[in-house]
Design an enzyme around this catalytic site. Structure first.
Site, PDB file in Angstrom:
ATOM      1  CD  GLU A  42      -5.424   1.364  -3.082  1.00 55.24           C
ATOM      2  OE1 GLU A  42      -6.615   1.409  -2.779  1.00 55.24           O
ATOM      3  OE2 GLU A  42      -4.505   1.284  -2.251  1.00 55.24           O
TER       4      GLU A  42
ATOM      5  CG  HIS B  21      -1.948   1.083   1.144  1.00 49.75           C
ATOM      6  ND1 HIS B  21      -1.683   2.380   1.502  1.00 49.75           N
ATOM      7  CD2 HIS B  21      -3.225   1.059   0.708  1.00 49.75           C
ATOM      8  CE1 HIS B  21      -2.771   3.114   1.287  1.00 49.75           C
ATOM      9  NE2 HIS B  21      -3.730   2.335   0.814  1.00 49.75           N
TER      10      HIS B  21
HETATM   11  P1  13P Z   1      -9.556   6.135   0.408  1.00 55.64           P
HETATM   12  O1  13P Z   1     -10.717   5.450  -0.285  1.00 55.64           O
HETATM   13  O2  13P Z   1      -9.915   6.632   1.771  1.00 55.64           O
HETATM   14  O3  13P Z   1      -8.934   7.187  -0.456  1.00 55.64           O
HETATM   15  O4  13P Z   1      -8.446   5.011   0.647  1.00 55.64           O
HETATM   16  C1  13P Z   1      -8.206   4.082  -0.359  1.00 55.64           C
HETATM   17  C2  13P Z   1      -7.180   3.117   0.066  1.00 55.64           C
HETATM   18  O5  13P Z   1      -6.097   3.494   0.467  1.00 55.64           O
HETATM   19  C3  13P Z   1      -7.526   1.682  -0.023  1.00 55.64           C
HETATM   20  O6  13P Z   1      -6.413   0.884   0.231  1.00 55.64           O
END
Ligand code: 13P
Length: 257
Positions: A168, A96
């Site tokens: 992400e 992450h």
């Molecule tokens: P948010 O949806 O709060 O931006 O976070 C996403 C995330 O980091 C999922 O791993």
């Protein structure tokens, strides 16, 4: 590929009591949604054991937020794949952006963790994403391809069948994040799909590609309809059970999943 993966990373938010209460509610909601939605939750380590008891008889997957790659040893503060396998978790979230940013996690370390997880039949959910500088320098795709290739180094096609990828973008995550345009997400996911096919041929077509980063009530449906988006990885918008329920029920109604 017809399953749609919908899950939430709780980050460092819910206590055991809060996590248990949330999971009890989610368990009853999950009974009303079709099995084509593969639900998953990723609590803090402290809540994994009590939550495992609640998810055992359900189709919900349980994941952890991080682990070391060694089975055991002098690594103070770490948790091993052997320990997580003992709990019976299904998924491990790896790489992450918050772990990369605040704990210096590298693609090489993530690759070791991917192998360690597969060794214990735990599915790695590997997070990749470019930061704002990289996006502005127009090297998003190069960055993502490098992350994918290093994180997935040494995986056979058989092993690749067990992994999931979450795209992400770092600039879209969290309170300060700016939601990405759906067209941008579509383009990147198309690129990631071709990179996975380049790496694993036909198996690359079957690896679930999730999108995450400020997924919210306004945008989740649009993202979920994109061709190469096989799921959503949600933070804040899924931490409140009513908000999460709304997303799940709307998906079911609108997508007919
Ligand atoms: P948010 O949806 O709060 O931006 O976070 C996403 C995330 O980091 C999922 O791993």
């Amino acid at each position: 590929m017809n399953k749609i993966w919908i899950g939430t990373n709780w980050k460092m938010t819910k206590t055991i009591a809060e996590g248990v209460a949330f999971t009890k509610e989610l368990r009853s909601i999950s009974e009303a949604i079709p099995s084509s939605i593969q639900l998953f939750i990723i609590p803090s380590h402290t809540a994994l054991v009590p939550i495992k008891e609640l998810t055992t008889e359900t189709d919900m997957y349980l994941g952890a937020q991080n682990m070391h790659w060694e089975d055991s040893g002098a690594y103070t503060g770490e948790i091993s794949p052997r320990m997580l396998a003992e709990i019976g978790i299904d998924l491990i979230e790896l790489g992450h952006s918050e772990r990369r940013q605040y704990f210096n996690e590298t693609d090489v370390a993530i690759n070791k963790k991917v192998h360690a997880a597969l060794n214990y039949s735990i599915k790695p959910l590997i997070c990749i994403g470019e930061n704002l500088d990289q996006k502005e320098q127009l090297i998003s795709k190069e960055t993502l391809a490098a992350q994918l290739k290093v994180c997935l180094q040494g995986l056979s096609k058989e092993m690749a069948k067990e992994i999931l990828i979450a795209y992400e973008p770092v600039w879209a995550i969290g309170d300060q994040g700016v939601p990405a345009d759906a067209a941008y997400v579509a383009d990147i996911h198309h690129f990631l799909r071709s990179t996975l096919v380049e790496l694993f041929e036909e198996v690359g077509l079957t690896i679930p590609l999730l999108y995450g980063g400020s997924v919210n009530q306004e945008n989740f449906l649009e993202y979920s309809k994109l061709e190469n988006v096989n799921g959503l990885f949600i933070g804040r918008a899924a931490w409140d059970i009513e908000s999460f329920q709304k997303i799940l029920y709307t998906l079911e109604a609108k997508l007919g999943v």
